[in-house]
Design a protein around this motif. Sequence first.
Motif, PDB file in Angstrom:
ATOM      1  N   ASP A 140       9.945  -0.583  -3.804  1.00  0.00           N
ATOM      2  CA  ASP A 140       9.523  -0.234  -2.448  1.00  0.00           C
ATOM      3  C   ASP A 140      10.714  -0.209  -1.501  1.00  0.00           C
ATOM      4  O   ASP A 140      11.629  -1.030  -1.602  1.00  0.00           O
ATOM      5  N   GLY A 201       0.007   4.423  -0.798  1.00  0.00           N
ATOM      6  CA  GLY A 201      -0.453   3.061  -1.001  1.00  0.00           C
ATOM      7  C   GLY A 201      -1.596   2.991  -1.995  1.00  0.00           C
ATOM      8  O   GLY A 201      -1.969   3.983  -2.646  1.00  0.00           O
ATOM      9  N   HIS A 250       2.950  -0.421  -5.479  1.00  0.00           N
ATOM     10  CA  HIS A 250       2.646  -1.538  -4.569  1.00  0.00           C
ATOM     11  C   HIS A 250       1.834  -2.655  -5.234  1.00  0.00           C
ATOM     12  O   HIS A 250       1.124  -3.401  -4.563  1.00  0.00           O
ATOM     13  N   ASP A 266       5.149  -7.644   5.197  1.00  0.00           N
ATOM     14  CA  ASP A 266       4.361  -6.521   4.691  1.00  0.00           C
ATOM     15  C   ASP A 266       3.390  -6.043   5.755  1.00  0.00           C
ATOM     16  O   ASP A 266       2.370  -6.681   6.016  1.00  0.00           O
TER      17      ASP A 266
END
Length: 321
Positions: A140, A201, A250, A266
Motif C-alpha cells: 500500500d 479497497g 488491503h 488508516d
Amino acid sequence: MSPVKGSPKRFRVVPQEQGSTLRNLLVRRVGGLDRDRAAALIRAGGVYVNRLRVRLPQVLVAAGERVTVYLEALDAEPLAPERVVFVHRDDDFVILDKPAGVPVTPTRETAVGCLSEALIHKLESEGVSRPYVGVVHRLDRGASGLILFTVRGVANKSLHKQFRDHEIRRGYRIRARSESGQASAAAFSCDAPLIKLREGGVEIGGASDSRAKSAVTHFRHLAELPPLAGPEAGGPEHLLDVELETGRTHQIRAHAAHLGFPVVGDRRYGRGAVPSAAPSAAPSHLCLHAWTLDFAHPRTGEAQHFESVLPEWARVPASER
C-alpha cells in the motif's frame, strides 16, 4: 492561462485531427497547454489513448480514438535518488526499502514518483540500456518496507510462481488501536473473506457471497504502548507482527479493523484510528511496515531471508522485551 486540475479531461479525436501528433492534439484541445507542457504531461504518464497510457509525444492519433488527460501529472515530482534504498541486489532481483507515501507502481494519474519508475532511472544512470524491471508484489502507498523487483525476465516467471503458490513469506509489523480498549490475545487470526470493490479497497464479505475471496491473516501481539499522538488521542496502541496466508488487496488493514484493531494512520478502514483533532505528533502515514521477506532464489533455489530496519514507531521498547 494555466490548465485547471481536477477531474480527468476526456474527448474523441475527430476526423480533421487524423494523423496529428498527440502533443499537438493536446495543445489544440486542452486549454493552457503549450507544446512543451503538453510534451511534459505525456512523458509524465498523464495521457491515455483509448485505455493505453502513452508516453511518446510524437505518437500519431487516429479519428475516433478516446483520449483521457490527467493534468495532475504536471505537478508530479520524481522520487529523489537517495530515497531509492537497496537492501539487496544481484543479477536476478533487487529488494528496495519503500518509503511511506510512495506508490510501488504508476498511479492512474501519473507514472512519475513511483518506486518502479525510480528504479528504472537508477539503473539507466548506471549505464543499463533499456532496463527490465518486473513487479513481483505490491505494498500500500501509505505503508513502508521491503519490495521485491526482478531485473531479468526469467527471474520474474519463477518469483511470480512462488508468489501465486504462497511460497514467498512476508512478515509485517503494524501499530493498531484497540477500539474496545481491551488488550489483544497473545496470538489471533482472521479468516473473514474479502470482496474487492470497483471503486477501490475491499469489504468483509459473507461466506456465501460469490464475490468474496478467501483471506487468512495471523497476528501476534508484541507490546502495548501509549498513543503516538499523546494521551488525548484515546486508548493504548498495540504493536503486532502479522503474517499472511493469502495476499488480497488491503488484507491486513481490513482484517485488523474487522477484529477491532484498526491500523494507526488508516483513514480508509480505521473508523477513527486518526482522530480529527489529533495533535501534530499523530502519524501522517500508515503504521504498517513490511519488514521480513523469505523466498527461494529464482535461479539457484537457495533460501533467501531479508529484513529492513524498523521505523521508530514499530520498535518494541526495551522495557517490553
